[in-house]
Design a protein around this motif. Structure first.
Motif, short mmCIF file in Angstrom:
data_model
loop_
_atom_site.label_atom_id
_atom_site.label_comp_id
_atom_site.label_asym_id
_atom_site.label_seq_id
_atom_site.Cartn_x
_atom_site.Cartn_y
_atom_site.Cartn_z
N ILE A 84 32.20 37.55 51.79
CA ILE A 84 33.44 37.47 51.42
C ILE A 84 34.35 38.37 51.45
O ILE A 84 33.79 39.51 51.17
CB ILE A 84 33.50 36.80 49.96
N VAL A 85 35.57 38.49 52.09
CA VAL A 85 36.42 39.69 52.05
C VAL A 85 37.66 39.16 50.99
O VAL A 85 38.26 38.19 51.09
CB VAL A 85 37.06 39.75 53.32
N LEU A 86 37.81 40.05 50.02
CA LEU A 86 38.97 39.92 49.21
C LEU A 86 40.19 40.66 49.64
O LEU A 86 39.88 41.83 49.56
CB LEU A 86 38.38 40.47 47.75
N ALA A 87 41.00 39.95 50.12
CA ALA A 87 42.30 40.58 50.79
C ALA A 87 43.72 40.04 50.17
O ALA A 87 44.22 39.47 50.83
CB ALA A 87 42.16 40.39 52.19
N VAL A 88 43.65 39.85 48.71
CA VAL A 88 44.88 39.62 48.15
C VAL A 88 45.36 40.50 47.39
O VAL A 88 44.98 41.58 47.13
CB VAL A 88 44.62 38.23 47.02
N LYS A 89 46.65 40.39 46.79
CA LYS A 89 47.29 41.46 45.75
C LYS A 89 46.35 41.52 44.61
O LYS A 89 45.79 40.68 44.12
CB LYS A 89 48.51 41.03 45.42
N GLY A 90 46.34 42.91 44.25
CA GLY A 90 45.46 43.28 43.13
C GLY A 90 45.68 42.48 41.94
O GLY A 90 44.64 42.38 41.17
N ARG A 91 46.92 42.29 41.54
CA ARG A 91 47.26 41.45 40.30
C ARG A 91 46.91 40.17 40.31
O ARG A 91 46.77 39.44 39.33
CB ARG A 91 48.74 41.73 39.94
N VAL A 92 46.38 39.63 41.56
CA VAL A 92 45.97 38.18 41.49
C VAL A 92 44.51 37.91 41.81
O VAL A 92 44.03 36.91 41.89
CB VAL A 92 46.79 37.17 42.37
N ALA A 93 43.79 39.12 42.07
CA ALA A 93 42.34 39.21 42.65
C ALA A 93 41.72 38.48 41.66
O ALA A 93 40.77 37.37 42.27
CB ALA A 93 41.94 40.61 42.94
N LYS A 94 41.51 38.68 40.62
CA LYS A 94 40.70 38.05 39.34
C LYS A 94 40.95 36.69 39.27
O LYS A 94 39.96 35.54 39.41
CB LYS A 94 40.71 38.65 38.00
N GLY A 95 42.15 36.17 39.55
CA GLY A 95 42.32 34.80 39.45
C GLY A 95 42.11 33.89 40.56
O GLY A 95 41.44 32.78 40.43
N VAL A 96 41.98 34.61 41.74
CA VAL A 96 41.58 33.88 43.14
C VAL A 96 40.09 34.04 42.91
O VAL A 96 39.43 32.65 43.55
CB VAL A 96 42.08 34.88 44.14
N LEU A 97 39.50 34.72 42.68
CA LEU A 97 37.88 34.67 42.44
C LEU A 97 37.58 33.55 41.43
O LEU A 97 36.52 32.87 41.69
CB LEU A 97 37.17 36.01 42.15
N GLU A 98 38.42 33.41 40.41
CA GLU A 98 37.94 32.29 39.80
C GLU A 98 38.36 31.12 40.19
O GLU A 98 37.37 30.13 39.92
CB GLU A 98 38.94 32.64 38.21
N GLN A 99 39.19 30.91 41.00
CA GLN A 99 39.30 29.78 41.84
C GLN A 99 38.31 29.36 42.68
O GLN A 99 37.95 27.99 42.82
CB GLN A 99 40.52 29.54 42.62
N CYS A 100 37.35 30.48 42.87
CA CYS A 100 36.41 30.15 43.91
C CYS A 100 35.06 29.38 43.16
O CYS A 100 34.49 28.87 44.16
CB CYS A 100 35.86 31.19 44.50
N GLY A 101 35.02 29.75 41.93
CA GLY A 101 33.88 29.22 41.29
C GLY A 101 32.59 30.20 41.34
O GLY A 101 32.30 30.67 42.49
N LEU A 102 32.06 30.24 40.44
CA LEU A 102 30.82 31.33 40.27
C LEU A 102 29.86 31.12 41.33
O LEU A 102 29.27 31.95 41.82
CB LEU A 102 30.53 31.50 38.97
#
Length: 216
Positions: free
Chosen positions: A64-82
């Protein structure tokens, strides 16, 4: 067979890295909150590129490549599901850039020098293997940058040695020299390289540069 890449984020960084992976024969799923905006990208990517939600990209991706704004990074990962992130390498290209404007060309971060964004993300998603990379250069230079035969240096860090070996292989393909700076605490030094890289851009409109570590 090359691993499937799930990219979280469809901005300039996500699209530049997606193009690089497709160039080298990877299958890519681009995760976005606005799939309707990527019809042109899908047309160019052809059979090697798919568009889906963040959850779908994380599910499809072996890496996985995390390429979003830093301030939304955690929220985007949470949307993915653990369950979609467990046991996977996450190449972290984010920076903790504040919403405040730069001061004399110097970006402001929402983290301190003693706590990087990547450390915070790794702490929240403990069963994933974060590797910081691609955060200290512009998107247009991320894949096979041309500096007259000189290879620029990409500084990486992370807690899992095997994950860093995998990322180094990608960086080799993309034309970079890799310097492994150690465990995830090193992100406290690597993330601010973004600030340094951006100063010539904001102050002189100079964006065509990269870092290199010299040794003797």
């Amino acid at each position: 067979m090359k691993k499937h890449i799930g990219i979280l984020g469809s901005g300039t960084v996500g699209q530049a890295l997606a193009a690089g992976f497709i160039k080298y024969g990877y299958q890519v799923t681009m995760g976005t909150g606005h799939p309707e905006k990527l019809s042109e990208w899908k047309g160019k990517a052809g059979s090697k590129g798919e568009v889906g939600s963040f959850n779908e990209a994380a599910s499809a991706g072996d890496i996985i490549v995390l390429a979003v704004k830093g301030r939304v990074a955690k929220g985007v990962l949470e949307q993915c599901g653990l369950h979609n992130l467990k046991g996977k390498i996450i190449i972290d290209a984010t920076n903790p850039i504040s919403d405040e404007p730069p001061a004399n060309g110097v970006l402001k971060f929402f983290t301190s020098l003693n706590s990087s964004l990547m450390e915070q993300l790794q702490s929240s998603f403990r069963e994933s293997y974060f590797v910081k990379a691609f955060n200290s250069v512009g998107a247009h230079l991320m894949v096979n940058p041309d500096f007259g035969g000189e290879k620029p240096t990409m500084f990486i860090c992370g807690n899992n040695a095997d994950a860093k070996v995998e990322v180094k292989g990608i960086l080799d393909l993309f034309g970079w020299e890799t310097e492994d700076m150690g465990k995830d605490e090193a992100a406290r030094a690597i993330e601010p390289l973004c600030i340094l890289w951006c100063i010539p851009g904001f102050s002189q409109n100079q964006w065509s540069h990269a870092f290199r570590l010299l040794k003797k």
